[in-house]
Design an enzyme around this catalytic site. Structure first.
Site, mmCIF file in Angstrom:
data_model
loop_
_atom_site.group_PDB
_atom_site.id
_atom_site.type_symbol
_atom_site.label_atom_id
_atom_site.label_comp_id
_atom_site.label_asym_id
_atom_site.label_seq_id
_atom_site.Cartn_x
_atom_site.Cartn_y
_atom_site.Cartn_z
ATOM 1 N N HIS A 69 0.853 -1.266 -0.042
ATOM 2 C CA HIS A 69 -0.029 0.069 -0.152
ATOM 3 C C HIS A 69 0.703 1.212 0.123
ATOM 4 C CE1 HIS A 69 -2.871 2.868 1.693
ATOM 5 N NE2 HIS A 69 -3.915 2.169 1.338
ATOM 6 N N ASP A 73 2.950 -4.582 8.007
ATOM 7 C CA ASP A 73 1.671 -3.597 7.841
ATOM 8 C C ASP A 73 0.710 -4.745 7.881
ATOM 9 O OD1 ASP A 73 -0.394 -2.462 7.078
ATOM 10 O OD2 ASP A 73 0.436 -1.852 5.028
ATOM 11 N N GLN A 87 -4.598 -5.073 7.077
ATOM 12 C CA GLN A 87 -5.682 -5.970 6.513
ATOM 13 C C GLN A 87 -5.844 -7.434 7.254
ATOM 14 O OE1 GLN A 87 -8.083 -5.298 4.611
ATOM 15 N NE2 GLN A 87 -7.362 -3.206 3.942
ATOM 16 N N LYS A 102 -10.411 -0.514 10.316
ATOM 17 C CA LYS A 102 -10.688 -1.590 9.475
ATOM 18 C C LYS A 102 -11.225 -2.816 10.453
ATOM 19 C CE LYS A 102 -7.469 0.048 6.309
ATOM 20 N NZ LYS A 102 -8.168 0.333 4.860
ATOM 21 N N CYS A 118 -4.838 2.463 -3.728
ATOM 22 C CA CYS A 118 -3.528 3.166 -3.222
ATOM 23 C C CYS A 118 -2.294 2.089 -3.320
ATOM 24 C CB CYS A 118 -3.549 3.436 -1.635
ATOM 25 S SG CYS A 118 -4.905 4.492 -1.437
HETATM 26 C C1 LIG Z 1 -2.485 -2.858 3.581
HETATM 27 C C2 LIG Z 1 -2.751 -1.644 3.895
HETATM 28 N N1 LIG Z 1 -1.941 -0.780 4.649
HETATM 29 C C3 LIG Z 1 -2.067 0.589 5.167
HETATM 30 C C4 LIG Z 1 -3.412 1.178 4.858
HETATM 31 C C5 LIG Z 1 -3.404 2.555 5.507
HETATM 32 O O1 LIG Z 1 -4.527 2.535 6.588
HETATM 33 P P1 LIG Z 1 -4.820 3.993 7.066
HETATM 34 O O2 LIG Z 1 -5.402 4.862 5.972
HETATM 35 O O3 LIG Z 1 -6.282 3.527 8.056
HETATM 36 O O4 LIG Z 1 -3.722 4.689 7.628
HETATM 37 C C6 LIG Z 1 -4.376 0.475 4.270
HETATM 38 C C7 LIG Z 1 -5.580 1.008 4.046
HETATM 39 O O5 LIG Z 1 -6.353 0.800 3.098
HETATM 40 C C8 LIG Z 1 -4.105 -0.808 3.790
HETATM 41 O O6 LIG Z 1 -5.070 -1.641 3.409
#
Ligand SMILES: Cc1ncc(COP(=O)(O)O)c(C=O)c1O
Length: 404
Positions: free
Chosen positions: A122, A199, A202, A225, A362
């Site tokens: 992401h 990270d 998900q 999430k 993203c």
């Molecule tokens: C795999 C992953 N990492 C990071 C993020 C970023 O999360 P946030 O926008 O809640 O900071 C997301 C959000 O879609 C994500 O799916």
């Protein structure tokens, strides 16, 4: 037993006021809907129990401080941290990664050091490292994917050198649902003396996580999430790492003593929580954690895996649909309908009251790897059942009829 027979709804849809009868919400990977216990916790926290934390000498504030710290303990329990002092409250995964990049990266990395990312990350696990590269001159390497869209750890093993100080990878891809073998990634990173940041944005809503057993160094996730509020999330880091990290923002709460000549810092985790925190967010997140733990993350994982299997089976039998990602994934399916832009797919599905996400999610470097500008993505949550997959498939058949 057929796939369909395995998919039993978790029977929790009545807990979610934002999901009216007949609406298939398939965008949980973007953000999860909120169950009543979370909404109630937020209402109570802003209502009859509201006060600041850590500062008040009156009972209400002392009670709120206890509740805020109980939320931290719930986060520690959820991810298997050794203690609550390993949990830093942040706005979300994005802020957590920026915190690590600026504080840990800014202190421990220098020109010539290398960071390994993967092609499916992401943007929030790419851009903070690029900002660090501009500041320090570190180099970024990118691990390729296997044919079926998993991070290729054999390739990572060949790429890693003692110059690598950090490996930062997604536990579950937000586009493909592919699940990282974290234990192997830890081994590979540690073999060359690098730290591993995972990270878990998900992963935390979809599978049991135990950072201590996995042996990683940093783990991040977002509350929204996980059926919790927006604006709250967690950075978990091993206590010794946090201890050696300088603050990244200055202000109230994060200090020990302030004079104009010199300021000393509070110990972690408060060192990293400058200013009045998102008190209500933390309490809402606590309620969300209690909620998913009551259902059971093993059960949620099995439930979503069955929905993915049902969706891949049905969509895969339509000959104009291309499926991305591995056969077995965690709650997320990306696909394309031949000759139809994913935005059109999303719009037509919406007319049939099926909400999916269409776009680059993203993850533009991943889109480039897949050779598409965008995908359509269905992602599942605890409130989904086989009927939602049927509606998705009916909607795709309608897309095919409309576009001939
Ligand atoms: C795999 C992953 N990492 C990071 C993020 C970023 O999360 P946030 O926008 O809640 O900071 C997301 C959000 O879609 C994500 O799916």
């Amino acid at each position: 037993m057929t796939v369909l027979e395995q998919v039993r709804p978790l029977d929790v849809v009545a807990d979610f006021p934002a999901i009216p009868e007949g609406w298939a919400y398939l965008d949980t990977a973007a953000t999860a809907q909120k169950p009543r216990p979370v909404l109630d916790a937020i209402g109570r926290a802003y209502g009859e129990t509201y006060a600041t934390v850590h500062r008040g000498v009156y009972q209400r504030s002392a009670d709120m401080t206890l509740a805020y710290e109980a939320a931290r303990r719930a986060c520690a329990r959820l991810v298997g941290a050794a203690g609550a002092d390993e949990i830093v409250f942040v706005r979300g995964a994005t802020e957590a990664i920026n915190l690590v990049a600026q504080s840990w990266g800014g202190t421990h990395l220098r020109a010539g050091d290398r960071i390994l990312l993967s092609r499916l990350e992401h943007h929030s696990n790419i851009v903070p490292w690029q900002l660090l590269r501009e500041r320090t001159g570190v180099e970024i390497d990118v691990c390729p994917l296997t044919e079926d869209g998993c991070i290729d750890l054999d390739a990572a093993e060949r790429m890693l050198t003692p110059a690598h100080k950090l490996v930062a990878l997604s536990h579950v891809s937000n586009v493909l649902g592919s699940v990282l073998d974290v234990a192997r990634a830890v081994e590979l990173a540690h073999d060359v003396g690098a730290k591993l940041l995972v990270d878990g944005c998900q992963a935390v809503p979809r599978l049991p996580v135990d950072v201590t057993a996995l042996g990683c160094d940093f783990y991040v996730f977002s509350g929204h999430k996980l059926y919790g509020p927006t604006g709250i999330g967690c950075l978990w880091a091993r206590a010794d790492l946090l201890e050696a990290m300088p603050p990244w923002q200055g202000g109230g709460s994060m200090i020990d003593r302030v004079t104009f000549e010199r300021t000393t810092w509070a110990p972690p985790p408060t060192r990293f929580e400058a200013g009045t925190p998102h008190i209500v967010g933390a309490l809402g997140l606590h309620a969300a954690i209690d909620y998913v733990e009551a259902i059971g993350l093993d059960r949620i994982h099995a439930h979503e895996a069955a929905l993915v299997a049902q969706a891949r089976d049905a969509l895969g039998s339509l000959n104009s649909v291309r499926l991305f990602g591995p056969e077995v994934s965690a709650g997320i399916v990306s696909f394309a309908v031949e000759g139809v832009h994913p935005h059109d797919v999303g719009t037509i599905l919406d007319e049939g009251r099926v909400a999916i996400r269409a776009g680059h999610h993203c993850a533009q470097p991943l889109m480039e790897t897949l050779g598409v500008p965008a995908t359509a993505r269905a992602s599942f949550g605890v409130y989904n059942g086989p009927g939602d997959v049927d509606r998705l498939v009916d909607g795709i058949e309608r897309v095919r009829r409309i576009f001939g």
